[in-house]
Design an enzyme around this catalytic site. Structure first.
Site, mmCIF file in Angstrom:
data_model
loop_
_atom_site.group_PDB
_atom_site.id
_atom_site.type_symbol
_atom_site.label_atom_id
_atom_site.label_comp_id
_atom_site.label_asym_id
_atom_site.label_seq_id
_atom_site.Cartn_x
_atom_site.Cartn_y
_atom_site.Cartn_z
ATOM 1 N N ASP A 1 1.219 -0.999 -0.190
ATOM 2 C CA ASP A 1 -0.337 -0.414 -0.068
ATOM 3 C C ASP A 1 0.593 1.080 -0.235
ATOM 4 O OD1 ASP A 1 -2.086 1.665 0.350
ATOM 5 O OD2 ASP A 1 -2.803 1.211 2.264
ATOM 6 N N ASP B 1 2.127 2.455 8.270
ATOM 7 C CA ASP B 1 1.061 1.565 7.651
ATOM 8 C C ASP B 1 1.267 0.829 6.520
ATOM 9 O OD1 ASP B 1 -1.795 1.448 7.500
ATOM 10 O OD2 ASP B 1 -2.333 2.976 5.821
HETATM 11 P P1 ATP Z 1 -6.958 6.275 7.892
HETATM 12 O O1 ATP Z 1 -8.108 4.635 7.454
HETATM 13 O O2 ATP Z 1 -7.052 6.838 8.892
HETATM 14 O O3 ATP Z 1 -6.124 6.369 6.565
HETATM 15 P P2 ATP Z 1 -4.075 3.996 8.303
HETATM 16 O O4 ATP Z 1 -4.711 2.419 8.006
HETATM 17 O O5 ATP Z 1 -4.166 4.108 6.868
HETATM 18 O O6 ATP Z 1 -6.087 5.025 8.637
HETATM 19 P P3 ATP Z 1 -1.890 5.144 8.769
HETATM 20 O O7 ATP Z 1 -1.779 5.966 7.669
HETATM 21 O O8 ATP Z 1 -1.241 3.932 9.680
HETATM 22 O O9 ATP Z 1 -3.561 4.629 9.353
HETATM 23 O O10 ATP Z 1 -2.221 5.980 10.094
HETATM 24 C C1 ATP Z 1 -3.279 7.369 9.914
HETATM 25 C C2 ATP Z 1 -1.647 8.900 9.838
HETATM 26 O O11 ATP Z 1 -1.861 8.901 11.055
HETATM 27 C C3 ATP Z 1 -1.370 9.149 8.641
HETATM 28 O O12 ATP Z 1 -1.575 9.134 7.528
HETATM 29 C C4 ATP Z 1 -0.493 9.579 9.437
HETATM 30 O O13 ATP Z 1 -0.749 10.666 9.363
HETATM 31 C C5 ATP Z 1 -0.488 9.532 11.039
HETATM 32 N N1 ATP Z 1 0.172 8.485 11.879
HETATM 33 C C6 ATP Z 1 0.060 7.105 11.360
HETATM 34 N N2 ATP Z 1 1.624 6.738 11.592
HETATM 35 C C7 ATP Z 1 2.103 7.598 12.733
HETATM 36 C C8 ATP Z 1 3.295 7.908 13.488
HETATM 37 N N3 ATP Z 1 4.233 7.026 14.145
HETATM 38 N N4 ATP Z 1 4.039 9.453 13.318
HETATM 39 C C9 ATP Z 1 2.964 10.135 13.439
HETATM 40 N N5 ATP Z 1 1.750 9.901 12.864
HETATM 41 C C10 ATP Z 1 1.777 8.816 12.144
HETATM 42 MN MN MN Z 2 -2.623 5.016 5.798
#
Ligand code: ATP
Ligand code: MN
Length: 265
Positions: free
Chosen positions: A199, A216
């Protein structure tokens, strides 16, 4: 009169280690959020283990997962990713990433909680494996149930911007440097950690201190996964398409080298 010496030693030891047990309301103080009892239980467990000290605020609220900014006992910033529900869409969506994975085959069809726990564990393990291979990912710290704790990318509670959010502020050289650096991270994921992210795009790359951070990773798969090749092609296509809008830099050779790592099992 009760003396503190009369207390069981285990309790005293825990108090020494973690300080007096605080009320749940302290942990979730500034977050007006109702967690279900299972999530709360896992939050408490992580508190007892001394991982999470204080939950500060929501960083991101998606369909399946919510990410919070939190603090450790030492005042370090943490990111806490919580998988909240297993909607039908989520269950359908993750199907192709868990093909042939024995950890998921043993989960009864209606045990949604178990499914989410296993998914969280998968993200933690993928993160660990990439971290150990030197991929620039947030350092994995701990997980419990549907709650995953990692390093916070950003500072003072402000998360770093995603690549998609920051790209317009970058000059040509910065964009090319980041592109090359992402290709290098991709190589480390595939050839070093021996995973395919599956992804990878401008929405799952943060830019912090001038360099890209990969996030992610729950859906990342091993090379042996039947769709690994397809997922890698999609990751490469996403990156190539995105960067072609900003630069003429051609990294086809680098991408080809990455493909080579997958083929030569
Ligand atoms: P969503 O369905 O909300 O897109 P997701 O499953 O894609 O969730 P992630 O992409 O892992 O989840 O995280 C969502 C958001 O949280 C990221 O786009 C980022 O802005 C923030 N984020 C994730 N991990 C971190 C981190 N380690 N530090 C700071 N911000 C983070
Ligand atoms: Mn994401």
């Amino acid at each position: 009169m009760e003396s503190s010496l009369a207390r069981p030693s285990r309790l005293r030891k825990n108090e020494r280690r973690y300080g007096r047990r605080r009320k749940d309301r302290d942990l979730i103080k500034s977050v007006e959020e109702v967690f279900d009892s299972f999530t709360l239980g896992h939050m408490r467990r992580l508190e007892w283990r001394g991982v999470i000290w204080e939950l500060k605020g929501v960083i991101s609220s998606g369909k399946e997962a919510r990410v919070y900014w939190a603090r450790s006992r030492n005042g370090e910033d943490l990111a806490v990713k919580i998988y909240l529900s297993a909607t039908a869409e989520f269950r359908h969506g993750i199907r192709k990433y868990i093909l042939g994975d024995p950890r998921f085959e043993n989960i009864p069809k209606n045990n949604f909680r178990k499914l989410i726990y296993e998914w969280t564990r998968k993200e933690f393990r993928n993160l660990k494996r990439m971290y150990r291979a030197g991929v620039r990912v947030p350092k994995p710290i701990a997980f419990s149930g549907n709650v995953l704790v990692m390093d916070f990318i950003g500072e003072k509670g402000y998360r770093a911007p995603l690549l998609i959010e920051v790209v317009d502020e970058l000059d040509n050289k910065e964009i090319e440097d980041i592109y090359k650096e992402i290709a290098y991270q991709l190589q480390k994921i595939v050839c070093g950690a021996r995973l395919v992210h599956a992804d990878l795009s401008e929405f799952n790359i943060m830019v912090w201190k001038g360099v890209p951070w990969i996030i992610d990773v729950s859906q990342a798969v091993e090379h042996t996964h039947p769709l690994a090749g397809e997922f890698l092609e999609r990751d490469i296509a996403n990156l190539t398409r995105f960067f072609s809008r900003y630069t003429d830099l051609d990294l086809a050779d680098e991408m080809e080298a990455v493909r080579g790592c997958l083929l030569h099992e």
